[in-house]
Design a protein around this motif. Structure first.
Motif, PDB file in Angstrom:
ATOM      1  N   ASP A 102      39.989 -21.230  19.018  1.00  0.00           N
ATOM      2  CA  ASP A 102      40.900 -22.398  18.642  1.00  0.00           C
ATOM      3  C   ASP A 102      41.902 -22.036  17.762  1.00  0.00           C
ATOM      4  O   ASP A 102      43.100 -22.008  18.123  1.00  0.00           O
ATOM      5  N   ALA A 103      41.526 -21.099  16.736  1.00  0.00           N
ATOM      6  CA  ALA A 103      42.623 -20.549  15.797  1.00  0.00           C
ATOM      7  C   ALA A 103      43.644 -19.649  16.428  1.00  0.00           C
ATOM      8  O   ALA A 103      44.888 -19.636  16.001  1.00  0.00           O
ATOM      9  N   ARG A 153      45.872 -21.397  18.632  1.00  0.00           N
ATOM     10  CA  ARG A 153      46.844 -22.366  18.106  1.00  0.00           C
ATOM     11  C   ARG A 153      48.220 -21.383  17.577  1.00  0.00           C
ATOM     12  O   ARG A 153      49.418 -21.843  17.454  1.00  0.00           O
ATOM     13  N   ARG A 154      47.866 -20.094  17.448  1.00  0.00           N
ATOM     14  CA  ARG A 154      48.669 -19.200  17.131  1.00  0.00           C
ATOM     15  C   ARG A 154      49.681 -18.617  18.477  1.00  0.00           C
ATOM     16  O   ARG A 154      50.327 -17.549  18.416  1.00  0.00           O
TER      17      ARG A 154
END
Length: 366
Positions: A19-20, A23-24
């Motif tokens: 997810d991290a 998101r980027r």
């Protein structure tokens, strides 16, 4: 991070990393390379526990919080909980990091020393300086058998161990094999590792394709795919297996790993690549097909710089990396090692750049 393909190998916190990175803006391939921690059989743990109780060691090393918890739980089922707890409480205990210290706290024990770098080598180095020949040392191992504690036996100590859990193989072998195929095809830009077990399992899966595939994998992570390791234990496992590590955050945490990858990706269009392949067994480095022999401190300092290639390593970080518990207060010690490394790297494609007031970084030679 748009157009960057990142492979995530973690299982327990893998989705958080997925997810991290997403998101980027990264394209994420999630292929858990291990199935988590599998408790060893109570019978096996009981045999090791009885041996440790009989030895009555002068030192006990806790390497992981989960390992200590599983050991104490298994000892309870075998009827050894009271004896083990009493031994822990009257023995000098060391912790390989904060989580291991937390595991000892579960038995009402405060460690006499906690390793700042959270590595087995740091703990073994501290014990080599403080324990005496003939002392008994019991080590709670984590997932496998690290070689770091061999130095204690070489110094005449009686070293025993208990292995409360092992790292399991991938649960979804199709996804694991797909990741290896993508790596070999050059379709992955960055592969993130958060545990040594995932590294070992990736190599095992590559070996199942054939010996040539393992050789190709090592070449791929040198020229095409960058490895990001969450900390020195995971990075050291990569290097033991001949896999080049390009990134390691200063703090050994998952979100710091994400930020380190993001920073590395942002730097790439503006920096020429630097390739230093480390050989821990020979304390050497390969640059431009030239093998450079290194002293112990030189190797550790260069390893830290290479894992953050292009990124700045603070002087304090290099002190801890190179000297561990023996890190001196005088920062000029790092300057001397950097000067020696510069002489050895002279004429190669890489150089060590001073960042005034901060530290050093590894860059392409001008």
């Amino acid at each position: 991070m748009e157009s960057t393909v990142v492979a995530v190998t973690g299982a327990r916190r893998g989705q958080e990393l997925v997810d991290a990175f997403a998101r980027r803006g990264a394209t994420v391939v999630h292929a858990p390379m291990l199935s988590g921690d599998h408790p060893a059989a109570d019978e096996e743990i009981a045999v090791d526990t009885r041996l440790i109780l009989d030895l009555q060691p002068q030192w006990i090393v806790a390497t992981t919080g989960v390992g200590m918890r599983l050991w104490l739980e298994s000892a309870g089922r075998a009827g050894h909980h009271a004896d083990l707890t009493a031994l822990l409480q009257r023995t000098r205990c060391l912790a390989r990091g904060a989580k291991a210290a937390g595991g000892l706290a579960g038995a009402g024990v405060k460690p006499v020393w906690t390793a700042p770098r959270e590595t087995d080598a740091t703990v073994a180095g501290w014990l080599a300086q403080h324990a005496l020949p003939g002392d008994g040392v019991a080590v709670q191992l984590h997932g496998g058998h690290p070689r770091a504690y061999d130095v204690l036996a070489d110094k005449g100590m009686d070293v025993v161990s208990v292995l409360p859990y092992r790292t399991g193989p991938p649960t979804d072998m199709d996804r694991a094999r797909d990741l290896v195929e993508r790596l070999l095809a050059g379709e992955v830009d960055v592969i993130a590792f958060t545990s040594p077990g995932a590294v070992r399992n990736l190599v095992d899966v590559a070996e199942s394709f054939g010996e040539d595939c393992t050789t190709l994998l090592r070449a791929i992570v040198t020229t095409r795919t960058a490895i990001a390791a969450v900390g020195p234990v995971t990075a050291g496992t990569c290097e033991d297996l001949g896999l080049l590590v390009r990134m390691q955050p200063t703090r050994y945490r998952s979100m710091d790993l994400v930020r380190e990858v993001e920073s590395w990706v942002a730097r790439q269009p503006h920096e020429r690549s630097t390739h230093v392949t480390l050989d821990p067994s020979a304390s050497a480095a390969r640059v431009d097909d030239i093998v450079i022999s290194l002293g112990k401190r030189e190797y550790l300092v260069l390893a830290t710089l290479s894992r953050r290639s292009g990124g700045v390593c603070r002087t304090e970080e290099l002190l801890v990396s190179g000297w561990g518990h023996e890190a001196p207060d005088d920062a000029s010690t790092v300057k001397h090692q950097v000067a020696r490394l510069r002489r050895k790297l002279d004429g190669t494609s890489v150089a060590i750049q001073t960042v005034r007031g901060v530290g050093y970084r590894l860059v392409a030679a001008s």
